[in-house]
Design an enzyme around this catalytic site. Structure first.
Site, PDB file in Angstrom:
ATOM      1  N   LYS A  41       0.785  -1.110  -0.077  1.00 14.29           N
ATOM      2  CA  LYS A  41      -0.011  -0.081   0.081  1.00 14.29           C
ATOM      3  C   LYS A  41       0.928   1.329   0.098  1.00 14.29           C
ATOM      4  O   LYS A  41       1.940   1.390   0.794  1.00 14.29           O
ATOM      5  CB  LYS A  41      -0.850   0.118   1.403  1.00 14.29           C
ATOM      6  CG  LYS A  41      -1.645   1.282   1.537  1.00 14.29           C
ATOM      7  CD  LYS A  41      -1.387   1.583   3.074  1.00 14.29           C
ATOM      8  CE  LYS A  41      -0.140   2.208   3.348  1.00 14.29           C
ATOM      9  NZ  LYS A  41      -0.061   2.676   4.735  1.00 14.29           N
ATOM     10  N   ASP A  67      -4.121  -0.625   9.240  1.00 12.73           N
ATOM     11  CA  ASP A  67      -4.105  -0.648   7.921  1.00 12.73           C
ATOM     12  C   ASP A  67      -4.743  -1.841   7.213  1.00 12.73           C
ATOM     13  O   ASP A  67      -4.892  -2.155   6.177  1.00 12.73           O
ATOM     14  CB  ASP A  67      -2.656  -0.614   7.517  1.00 12.73           C
ATOM     15  CG  ASP A  67      -2.016   0.764   7.405  1.00 12.73           C
ATOM     16  OD1 ASP A  67      -2.644   1.641   7.128  1.00 12.73           O
ATOM     17  OD2 ASP A  67      -0.798   0.872   7.679  1.00 12.73           O
ATOM     18  N   PRO A 102       9.564  -4.351   1.247  1.00  9.29           N
ATOM     19  CA  PRO A 102      10.556  -4.281   2.109  1.00  9.29           C
ATOM     20  C   PRO A 102       9.816  -3.840   3.602  1.00  9.29           C
ATOM     21  O   PRO A 102       8.807  -3.745   3.764  1.00  9.29           O
ATOM     22  CB  PRO A 102      10.902  -2.984   1.627  1.00  9.29           C
ATOM     23  CG  PRO A 102      10.761  -2.822   0.283  1.00  9.29           C
ATOM     24  CD  PRO A 102       9.510  -3.647   0.036  1.00  9.29           C
ATOM     25  N   VAL A 103      10.367  -4.611   4.509  1.00 10.90           N
ATOM     26  CA  VAL A 103       9.912  -4.615   6.039  1.00 10.90           C
ATOM     27  C   VAL A 103      10.172  -3.152   6.516  1.00 10.90           C
ATOM     28  O   VAL A 103      11.195  -2.652   6.154  1.00 10.90           O
ATOM     29  CB  VAL A 103      11.004  -5.592   6.808  1.00 10.90           C
ATOM     30  CG1 VAL A 103      10.563  -5.549   8.187  1.00 10.90           C
ATOM     31  CG2 VAL A 103      10.645  -7.067   6.063  1.00 10.90           C
ATOM     32  N   GLY A 156       7.062   1.624   5.534  1.00 13.60           N
ATOM     33  CA  GLY A 156       5.531   2.437   5.326  1.00 13.60           C
ATOM     34  C   GLY A 156       4.784   2.041   4.159  1.00 13.60           C
ATOM     35  O   GLY A 156       3.977   2.671   3.742  1.00 13.60           O
ATOM     36  N   LEU A 157       4.948   0.716   3.720  1.00 10.71           N
ATOM     37  CA  LEU A 157       4.188   0.090   2.665  1.00 10.71           C
ATOM     38  C   LEU A 157       3.222  -1.008   3.146  1.00 10.71           C
ATOM     39  O   LEU A 157       2.542  -1.744   2.256  1.00 10.71           O
ATOM     40  CB  LEU A 157       5.135  -0.275   1.554  1.00 10.71           C
ATOM     41  CG  LEU A 157       6.122   0.630   0.944  1.00 10.71           C
ATOM     42  CD1 LEU A 157       7.116  -0.252   0.070  1.00 10.71           C
ATOM     43  CD2 LEU A 157       5.457   1.649   0.212  1.00 10.71           C
ATOM     44  N   ALA A 158       3.118  -0.934   4.507  1.00  9.27           N
ATOM     45  CA  ALA A 158       2.076  -2.021   5.070  1.00  9.27           C
ATOM     46  C   ALA A 158       2.259  -3.431   4.983  1.00  9.27           C
ATOM     47  O   ALA A 158       1.463  -4.181   4.802  1.00  9.27           O
ATOM     48  CB  ALA A 158       0.622  -1.490   4.545  1.00  9.27           C
ATOM     49  N   GLY A 159       3.708  -3.806   4.746  1.00 13.23           N
ATOM     50  CA  GLY A 159       3.829  -5.234   4.368  1.00 13.23           C
ATOM     51  C   GLY A 159       3.434  -5.968   5.570  1.00 13.23           C
ATOM     52  O   GLY A 159       2.680  -7.032   5.149  1.00 13.23           O
ATOM     53  N   GLY A 160       3.393  -5.905   6.966  1.00 13.08           N
ATOM     54  CA  GLY A 160       2.925  -6.758   7.988  1.00 13.08           C
ATOM     55  C   GLY A 160       1.492  -6.845   7.855  1.00 13.08           C
ATOM     56  O   GLY A 160       0.864  -7.818   7.952  1.00 13.08           O
ATOM     57  N   SER A 161       0.818  -5.590   7.539  1.00 14.43           N
ATOM     58  CA  SER A 161      -0.538  -5.569   7.590  1.00 14.43           C
ATOM     59  C   SER A 161      -1.127  -6.276   6.346  1.00 14.43           C
ATOM     60  O   SER A 161      -2.172  -6.916   6.644  1.00 14.43           O
ATOM     61  CB  SER A 161      -1.190  -3.938   7.423  1.00 14.43           C
ATOM     62  OG  SER A 161      -0.758  -3.297   8.765  1.00 14.43           O
TER      63      SER A 161
END
Length: 302
Positions: A11, A135, A93-94, A97-102
């Protein structure tokens, strides 16, 4: 054994404004959110107990991983006590700010809805996701959306289709989301701020589908907190612009930044200018209208 495999989209924020602090201590936000085709792959298999594995060293394998929390929330909601094996192949990328975990957690919710044959609606999955992270409701549906509240109150916007961009992140840099918000709250937040006129201007630009109109209206309040503390992020943002991006901005709490492009060829040209920089992760991406995509669902006796 049944296996479900999903693609979980990253995101970006086209707009992020912090209006104030809510009674629950979350921040009151206005955001315009967009899914892009940079995605993790999340594979789910039935297992006696829940376990998560990921080759990325910064991704935890305990309940601090939002994917594990997603399992727990669904177990509590449904009364199911089965476990699941979660395998995450990271491309997003971890801590960027791209909501990877979410988005991985959203994929677990959507995948278990299939694996456990729950029949939950997308709205129900969003409501469950909101218990885990702000998110996640957006990541469940994806696309183009206006987000308010703490990010969980979503209104779909006209689909922003086929817009190309370059995502860039310094590989060894992570920024704490909590730190970014707390720093902004302490140093910049004034009570009772009203949404700026540029919110409606950006919404109009998104509806027009004209990237050249969208680019100058990109806005992220968190840049005021993050960029002074991380000048290398500010420099990367400026480098995207000098490389020819129509506009560039940090996504979320960073440190990933993105630059909008006219088309794929333009995005690849911008990417090529930055490609020689050491320690830089670069991706040419395109907007998409789904957050979670089912890649495969299969059953096996093995």
């Amino acid at each position: 054994m049944k296996t479900v495999r999903l693609r979980a989209a990253a995101k970006i924020n086209l707009y992020l404004e912090i209006l104030g602090v809510r009674p629950d201590n979350f921040h009151e936000l206005v955001m315009v959110l967009q899914s892009v085709d940079l995605a993790d792959t999340v594979t789910l298999r039935a297992a006696p107990t829940t376990r998560v594995s990921c080759s990325h060293p910064l991704v935890p394998n305990d309940r601090t991983n939002l994917a594990v929390r997603a399992v727990e929330v669904l177990q509590k909601h449904t009364g199911i006590d089965e476990g699941v094996e979660i395998v995450i192949e990271k491309r997003i990328p971890v801590a960027s700010g791209l909501a990877g975990g979410s988005t991985d957690a959203a994929a677990v919710l959507a995948g278990l809805n299939v694996l456990w044959d729950l029949g939950l609606t997308q709205r129900q999955l969003q409501s469950l996701g909101a218990q885990i992270g702000s998110d996640i409701p957006f990541c469940v549906t994806g696309g183009t959306a206006l987000a308010m509240g703490r990010g969980e109150v979503l209104s779909p916007l006209p689909a922003l289709k086929g817009v190309y961009l370059v995502l860039a992140k310094l590989a060894d840099l992570q920024v704490s989301t909590a730190w970014a918000y707390q720093t902004y709250r302490r140093e910049y937040l004034s009570e009772g701020t009203a949404p700026r006129a540029r919110t409606s201007a950006l919404l109009s630009a998104v509806a027009s589908q004209e990237v050249a109109r969208i680019a100058p209206l990109l806005h992220n309040d968190l840049e005021r907190a993050v960029l002074p503390a991380y000048p290398q992020v500010s420099a990367l943002r400026e480098h995207l612009v000098s490389a020819g991006a129509l506009g560039a901005m940090m996504s979320g709490s960073g440190p990933a930044v993105f630059g909008l492009a006219r088309d794929r060829a333009h995005a690849e040209a911008v990417c090529a200018v930055l490609a020689g920089e050491p320690g830089l992760e670069l991706f040419v991406c395109k907007t998409q209208q789904a957050g979670i995509l089912m890649e495969e669902s299969e059953s096996s006796d093995l």
